[in-house]
Write a protein that holds these residues in place. Structure first.
Motif, short mmCIF file in Angstrom:
data_model
loop_
_atom_site.label_atom_id
_atom_site.label_comp_id
_atom_site.label_asym_id
_atom_site.label_seq_id
_atom_site.Cartn_x
_atom_site.Cartn_y
_atom_site.Cartn_z
N PRO A 109 -1.38 -3.17 6.63
CA PRO A 109 -0.11 -3.71 7.05
C PRO A 109 0.99 -3.60 6.36
O PRO A 109 2.11 -3.66 6.83
N SER A 110 0.90 -3.21 4.95
CA SER A 110 2.06 -3.16 4.21
C SER A 110 2.32 -1.56 3.96
O SER A 110 2.92 -1.38 2.88
N VAL A 111 1.61 -0.75 4.68
CA VAL A 111 1.53 0.69 4.20
C VAL A 111 2.92 1.46 4.32
O VAL A 111 3.75 1.41 5.06
N ARG A 112 3.11 2.17 3.00
CA ARG A 112 4.25 2.72 3.04
C ARG A 112 3.99 4.30 2.68
O ARG A 112 3.45 4.26 1.49
N HIS A 113 4.49 5.39 3.40
CA HIS A 113 4.08 6.86 3.09
C HIS A 113 5.09 7.39 2.28
O HIS A 113 6.40 7.34 2.77
N ILE A 114 4.88 8.16 1.31
CA ILE A 114 6.00 9.07 0.84
C ILE A 114 5.64 10.49 1.14
O ILE A 114 4.36 10.78 0.84
N ILE A 115 6.48 11.15 1.31
CA ILE A 115 6.05 12.56 1.91
C ILE A 115 7.52 13.47 1.65
O ILE A 115 8.69 12.90 1.39
N GLY A 116 7.36 14.77 2.04
CA GLY A 116 8.51 15.65 1.73
C GLY A 116 8.93 16.04 3.30
O GLY A 116 7.98 15.79 4.21
N LYS A 117 10.27 16.46 3.39
CA LYS A 117 10.93 16.61 4.68
C LYS A 117 10.22 17.69 5.36
O LYS A 117 10.32 17.79 6.70
N TYR B 102 0.91 -1.00 -0.09
CA TYR B 102 -0.20 0.02 0.15
C TYR B 102 0.64 1.33 0.05
O TYR B 102 1.75 1.56 0.99
N VAL B 103 0.88 2.07 -1.04
CA VAL B 103 1.85 3.35 -1.14
C VAL B 103 0.72 4.53 -1.17
O VAL B 103 -0.17 4.46 -1.74
N THR B 104 1.21 5.54 -0.41
CA THR B 104 0.45 6.78 -0.30
C THR B 104 1.29 7.95 -0.49
O THR B 104 2.68 7.95 -0.38
N THR B 105 0.83 9.20 -1.10
CA THR B 105 1.46 10.26 -1.20
C THR B 105 0.81 11.18 -0.04
O THR B 105 -0.15 10.64 0.37
N PRO B 106 1.47 12.41 0.35
CA PRO B 106 0.94 13.09 1.05
C PRO B 106 -0.40 13.82 0.21
O PRO B 106 -0.67 13.52 -1.11
N ILE B 107 -1.56 14.00 1.04
CA ILE B 107 -2.74 14.53 0.49
C ILE B 107 -2.51 15.88 0.14
O ILE B 107 -2.10 16.53 1.43
N TYR B 108 -2.89 16.65 -0.81
CA TYR B 108 -2.18 17.93 -1.11
C TYR B 108 -3.31 19.02 -0.79
O TYR B 108 -4.48 18.83 -1.09
N TYR B 109 -2.73 20.06 -0.22
CA TYR B 109 -3.86 21.10 0.25
C TYR B 109 -4.21 21.75 -1.22
O TYR B 109 -3.56 22.12 -2.33
N VAL B 110 -5.62 21.83 -1.48
CA VAL B 110 -6.25 22.33 -2.65
C VAL B 110 -6.53 23.90 -2.73
O VAL B 110 -7.39 24.21 -3.17
N ASN B 111 -5.39 24.63 -2.00
CA ASN B 111 -5.78 25.97 -2.21
C ASN B 111 -5.08 26.79 -3.67
O ASN B 111 -5.28 27.73 -3.74
N ASP C 88 0.24 -7.35 -4.82
CA ASP C 88 -1.22 -6.78 -4.75
C ASP C 88 -0.94 -5.30 -4.43
O ASP C 88 -0.86 -5.42 -3.26
N THR C 89 -1.10 -4.44 -5.36
CA THR C 89 -0.72 -3.02 -4.83
C THR C 89 -1.90 -2.07 -4.87
O THR C 89 -2.66 -2.26 -5.71
N PHE C 90 -1.75 -1.18 -3.76
CA PHE C 90 -3.06 -0.30 -3.75
C PHE C 90 -2.11 1.12 -3.64
O PHE C 90 -1.50 1.21 -2.93
N PHE C 91 -2.59 2.21 -4.38
CA PHE C 91 -1.82 3.15 -4.47
C PHE C 91 -2.96 4.12 -4.27
O PHE C 91 -3.70 4.60 -4.92
N LEU C 92 -2.68 5.14 -3.22
CA LEU C 92 -3.45 6.36 -2.69
C LEU C 92 -3.07 7.74 -2.81
O LEU C 92 -1.88 7.94 -2.57
N THR C 93 -3.78 8.59 -3.49
CA THR C 93 -3.32 9.97 -3.29
C THR C 93 -4.64 10.59 -3.00
O THR C 93 -5.52 10.30 -3.01
N GLU D 129 -7.57 -4.82 6.03
CA GLU D 129 -6.71 -6.07 6.59
C GLU D 129 -5.88 -6.60 5.40
O GLU D 129 -4.85 -6.87 5.32
N ARG D 130 -6.32 -6.17 3.98
CA ARG D 130 -5.57 -6.53 2.88
C ARG D 130 -4.32 -5.60 2.63
O ARG D 130 -3.29 -6.00 2.51
N TYR D 131 -4.55 -4.30 2.63
CA TYR D 131 -3.42 -3.36 2.63
C TYR D 131 -2.86 -2.70 3.82
O TYR D 131 -1.68 -2.29 3.62
#
Ligand code: MSP
Length: 508
Positions: free
Chosen positions: A249-257, A5-14, A41-46, A245-247
């Protein structure tokens, strides 16, 4: 099957997306695409972070209703990702009813558990960063990344007992080396966790800010935007049958510093308090800088607009440059000059040239049909071996977010093939019919090597690699990262001139 399970930051929509957002999203998309190709088995969220003061203020300045304003901007993000080849499994929005109800439930459970209390608070608030700041962080009265100084706020807020979890957070980071990558960011956080971090204000009085999720037990207050936003990593999974349950346990977040603190202090403490297993990896990027070496920003006007660049150079070229140029984790410059240099050097001169030489020679000497040959010598074996090592090594780099290194190694293989062409000089072999078998072996090796390259670069440049594969006469989509080297494809290659990458600067 292994899940990821891969995520990006959710972006401010200003506002509309900028290159910094594209940097995070493209890295996440590349990780997701490699994972799929590796059979996971990949799930990608933004998604979009739609609450908070910054958004409410921007909507007022724009003379729009807040919901209309966020709808319009969220659509810009959705369209931009499409154009940049970023293909999330789901796009979460924090104004979705399913998300709001998940946040309310989480708050209610913490309240009932006694982890939330009310108190009067006085502090300096940065609207730009959407958090309270300390005097120590200020330079000339403001945060360096903000336009305006923070505002003094004195109000009644609800607080989450974050300090209670500090020891656990510290212990989690210490006992899971590599959970925060690159490691220097873990060290930075651990040093800060030696001192008290205090509790976290998680509400705003609705009388001042009504744009937000009301607290379930007191609708005079709305939820603090970060508390709401972090839960958007989880809420979408709860809308999928068995998704959590499926995703999770494998979560990986991508963020900026810039958002490292909320992702360690707030998020880990929240996870612990809510009984959510903490993340498997937190990949932290540096900042993209403009050609002047300063952090890209609208006010400095030193940035490259991602969509303008994608339209000018193609989205695949932009994707390649973003993952190739700046090592993940450190700051680096991406300007139009940088894009053009990479395009010309790596893509047009090295890869593009190899492709056109190979296709031209297969056309000229074999009437566009890839020959079969048994005349494999040491050089052919060596290339085959190198390609196998690449296939085997790629996920190691990708999983460490060292995509730049993966690209360097793929390009080293391309250079090796170019050297091989020069050394074997097929144009000379073609003049001597007794060397036909050798000529066939060279052309067959080049073709097969390019098939491997098209697979390995597919997650970074999906459109270009599709076009390349179709020119090579093989299936447009690679089935697997580890497809075996084949000696008898016997396919037809494209029979018209094919230019994969056009050079921008023709000199040199
Ligand atoms: N909404 C929060 C994140 C909530 S996550 C639960 C937020 N949004 S943001 O739109 O301001 O920025 C999100 C991310 O954009 C940053 O963390 C970073 O990944 C990326 N970038 C923004 N500017 C950047 C650069 N100049 N360079 C690289 N990435 C940067 O923070």
């Amino acid at each position: 099957m292994k899940s990821i399970y891969v995520t990006t930051p959710i972006y401010y929509v200003n506002d509309r997306p900028h290159l910094g957002h594209a940097y995070a999203s493209i890295h996440a998309d590349v990780l997701a695409r490699y994972s799929r190709l590796a059979g996971r088995d990949t799930f990608f969220l933004t998604g979009a972070d739609e609450h908070g003061e910054k958004i409410a203020k921007a909507a007022v300045e724009n003379g729009e209703k807040t919901q209309d304003f966020v709808n319009r901007n969220a659509d810009l993000f959705i369209a931009a990702w499409k154009e940049l080849g970023v293909e999330p499994s789901q796009f979460v929005r924090t104004t979705l009813p399913s998300h709001k109800s998940y946040v309310s439930k989480g708050l209610q459970s913490l309240y009932e558990k006694g982890d939330i209390y009310q108190a009067e608070y006085e502090g300096l608030y940065s609207i730009g960063q959407e958090r309270f700041v300390t005097e120590k962080e200020l330079v000339n009265g403001k945060l360096p990344e903000d336009k305006d100084p923070p505002q003094l706020r004195r109000e009644v807020n609800y607080f989450f007992k974050m300090e209670k979890y500090r020891g656990w957070v510290k212990d989690f980071i210490e006992s899971n080396p590599g959970v925060i990558q690159p490691e220097n960011y873990a060290k930075e956080m651990l040093a800060l966790l030696d001192e008290p971090i205090g509790d976290l204000s998680i509400s705003r009085p609705a009388s001042r800010l009504s744009w937000g999720i009301p607290l379930p037990w007191d609708n005079e207050h709305v939820t603090y935007v970060w508390f709401d936003a972090l839960l958007s990593y989880v809420s979408p999974l709860t809308t999928l049958e068995g998704g959590f349950e499926r995703y999770w346990p494998s979560v990986r977040h991508i963020i900026g510093k810039d958002i490292l603190r909320p992702h360690t202090w707030f998020w880990l403490a929240m996870c612990k308090a809510l009984d959510l297993p903490p993340y498997k990896k937190l990949y932290v990027s540096g900042h993209l800088l403009g050609s002047d070496g300063r952090k890209m920003s609208k006010s400095l006007n030193n940035g490259v607009d991602p969509l303008t660049a994608a339209r000018k150079y193609t989205s695949d070229v932009l994707r390649y440059v973003l993952v190739r140029e700046v090592p993940f984790g450190v700051d680096g410059i991406v300007s139009e000059q940088v894009i053009e240099n990479r395009l010309d050097k790596d893509l047009a001169n090295e890869l593009g040239n190899l492709v056109s030489r190979t296709l031209t020679m297969i056309g000229l000497y074999c009437d566009f049909k890839v020959p079969t040959s048994q005349a494999y010598g040491a050089e052919e074996q060596a290339l085959m071996e190198q390609s196998r090592e690449l296939q085997e090594g790629i996920m190691g780099w990708v999983d460490d977010m060292k995509i730049r290194m993966a690209m360097e190694n793929i390009m080293a293989f391309v250079r090796e093939m170019n050297r091989y062409v020069t050394a074997r000089a097929p144009w000379k072999l073609a003049k001597d019919s007794s060397q036909r078998d050798e000529l066939n072996a060279v052309l067959q090796t080049l073709h097969e090597g390019l098939v491997v390259v098209s697979t390995l670069l597919g997650p970074v440049m999906p459109e270009k690699m599709r076009a390349l594969r179709s020119a090579l006469g093989v299936a447009e989509h690679s089935e697997s990262l580890n497809e075996a080297w084949q000696l008898d494809r016997g396919v037809q290659v494209i029979n018209v001139p094919f230019i994969l990458f056009a050079k921008v600067n023709n000199e040199g």
